[in-house]
Design a protein around this motif. Structure first.
Motif, mmCIF file in Angstrom:
data_model
loop_
_atom_site.group_PDB
_atom_site.id
_atom_site.type_symbol
_atom_site.label_atom_id
_atom_site.label_comp_id
_atom_site.label_asym_id
_atom_site.label_seq_id
_atom_site.Cartn_x
_atom_site.Cartn_y
_atom_site.Cartn_z
ATOM 1 N N ASP A 9 1.040 -1.120 -0.022
ATOM 2 C CA ASP A 9 0.044 -0.119 0.117
ATOM 3 C C ASP A 9 1.018 1.138 0.128
ATOM 4 O O ASP A 9 1.328 1.698 1.106
ATOM 5 N N VAL A 10 1.338 1.850 -1.326
ATOM 6 C CA VAL A 10 2.244 2.679 -1.455
ATOM 7 C C VAL A 10 1.898 4.119 -0.428
ATOM 8 O O VAL A 10 2.632 4.657 -0.002
ATOM 9 N N SER A 11 0.780 4.376 -0.536
ATOM 10 C CA SER A 11 -0.077 5.675 0.102
ATOM 11 C C SER A 11 0.381 5.526 1.523
ATOM 12 O O SER A 11 0.896 6.585 2.221
ATOM 13 N N ASN A 12 0.200 4.304 1.939
ATOM 14 C CA ASN A 12 0.468 4.049 3.297
ATOM 15 C C ASN A 12 1.944 4.292 3.885
ATOM 16 O O ASN A 12 2.323 4.918 4.693
ATOM 17 N N PHE A 13 2.662 3.598 3.009
ATOM 18 C CA PHE A 13 4.203 3.845 3.234
ATOM 19 C C PHE A 13 4.634 5.161 3.045
ATOM 20 O O PHE A 13 5.479 5.796 3.976
ATOM 21 N N ILE A 14 3.984 5.961 2.063
ATOM 22 C CA ILE A 14 4.492 7.699 1.843
ATOM 23 C C ILE A 14 4.068 8.460 3.010
ATOM 24 O O ILE A 14 4.989 8.921 3.883
ATOM 25 N N PHE A 15 2.894 8.238 3.766
ATOM 26 C CA PHE A 15 2.689 8.885 4.907
ATOM 27 C C PHE A 15 3.133 8.582 6.142
ATOM 28 O O PHE A 15 3.818 9.184 7.200
ATOM 29 N N ARG A 16 3.581 7.320 6.372
ATOM 30 C CA ARG A 16 4.576 6.535 7.335
ATOM 31 C C ARG A 16 5.859 7.222 7.309
ATOM 32 O O ARG A 16 6.526 7.592 8.131
ATOM 33 N N ALA A 17 6.317 7.239 6.016
ATOM 34 C CA ALA A 17 7.797 7.581 5.921
ATOM 35 C C ALA A 17 8.081 9.167 6.181
ATOM 36 O O ALA A 17 8.978 9.481 6.855
ATOM 37 N N PHE A 18 7.024 9.602 5.656
ATOM 38 C CA PHE A 18 6.842 11.455 6.011
ATOM 39 C C PHE A 18 6.928 11.755 7.436
ATOM 40 O O PHE A 18 7.688 12.483 7.699
ATOM 41 N N PHE A 19 6.037 11.251 8.230
ATOM 42 C CA PHE A 19 6.101 11.537 9.745
ATOM 43 C C PHE A 19 7.390 10.714 10.540
ATOM 44 O O PHE A 19 7.602 10.973 11.446
ATOM 45 N N ALA A 20 7.746 9.563 9.954
ATOM 46 C CA ALA A 20 9.024 8.803 10.508
ATOM 47 C C ALA A 20 10.273 9.565 10.358
ATOM 48 O O ALA A 20 11.304 9.696 11.242
ATOM 49 N N VAL A 21 10.514 10.258 9.231
ATOM 50 C CA VAL A 21 11.745 10.614 8.956
ATOM 51 C C VAL A 21 11.637 12.278 8.603
ATOM 52 O O VAL A 21 10.790 12.622 7.698
ATOM 53 N N ARG A 22 12.359 12.798 9.608
ATOM 54 C CA ARG A 22 12.066 14.631 9.115
ATOM 55 C C ARG A 22 13.432 15.155 8.696
ATOM 56 O O ARG A 22 14.391 14.669 9.089
ATOM 57 N N GLY A 23 13.154 16.532 8.265
ATOM 58 C CA GLY A 23 14.233 17.301 7.948
ATOM 59 C C GLY A 23 15.312 16.866 6.931
ATOM 60 O O GLY A 23 16.414 17.268 7.194
#
Length: 174
Positions: A9-23
């Protein structure tokens, strides 16, 4: 050799990655934290679970048939964060360059694609793992179909779904 299909589920991966990795930013200032996170998640997924087959299910910007049926569908959902918006295209481009097979359709959401794929292909594989944190997809768990939460590194069969949700997979509403 057993055949293992992982549907991501690529969208799920995208949002999880966005909030897990910052800056993280490219030299021109373009945010790249979600791009980096998705690529690292994919690398780990492939290394840890070694699928014989892979499919990436992707949402599109156009909505779905549900928007035509019900004007208020996802009306309360907020827009993606501004730092995430320019990364959608970069992630798509990166996954295409890696030649990862993907499917999307302007009339259907990734969840619809995943549900159709597992239903149609369950007899073709020894194991199907749905890689997502979306609890709605737990309705498909049963037999050789399981959910994989890559953030917790946990596989959910029917017993684990019941433990987490308090209901059997067949009791989860479509």
């Amino acid at each position: 050799m057993s055949k293992r299909l992982i549907i991501v589920d690529v969208s799920n991966f995208i949002f999880r990655a966005f909030f897990a990795v910052r800056g993280m930013n490219a030299p021109d200032g373009t945010p790249t934290n979600a791009v980096h996170g998705v690529l690292m998640m994919m690398k780990k997924l492939l290394a840890d679970y070694q699928p014989t087959h892979l499919l990436l299910a992707r949402d599109t910007a156009g909505g779905s048939f549900r928007n035509e049926l019900y004007d208020e569908y996802k009306a309360n959902r907020t827009e993606p964060p501004d730092d995430l918006k320019p990364q959608f295209g970069l992630i798509s481009e990166a996954l295409e360059k890696l030649r990862m097979p993907s499917i999307s359709n302007d009339r259907y959401e990734a969840d619809d694609i995943i549900g159709s794929a597992v239903t149609q292909w369950k007899e073709s594989f020894d194991e199907i793992l749905i890689a997502s944190g979306d609890k709605d997809l737990m309705q498909f768990v049963g037999g050789n179909i399981k959910m994989l939460d890559t953030m917790k590194n946990k596989i959910y069969g029917p017993d684990e779904v019941f433990e987490k949700m308090g209901v059997r997979p067949d009791q989860i509403v479509d």
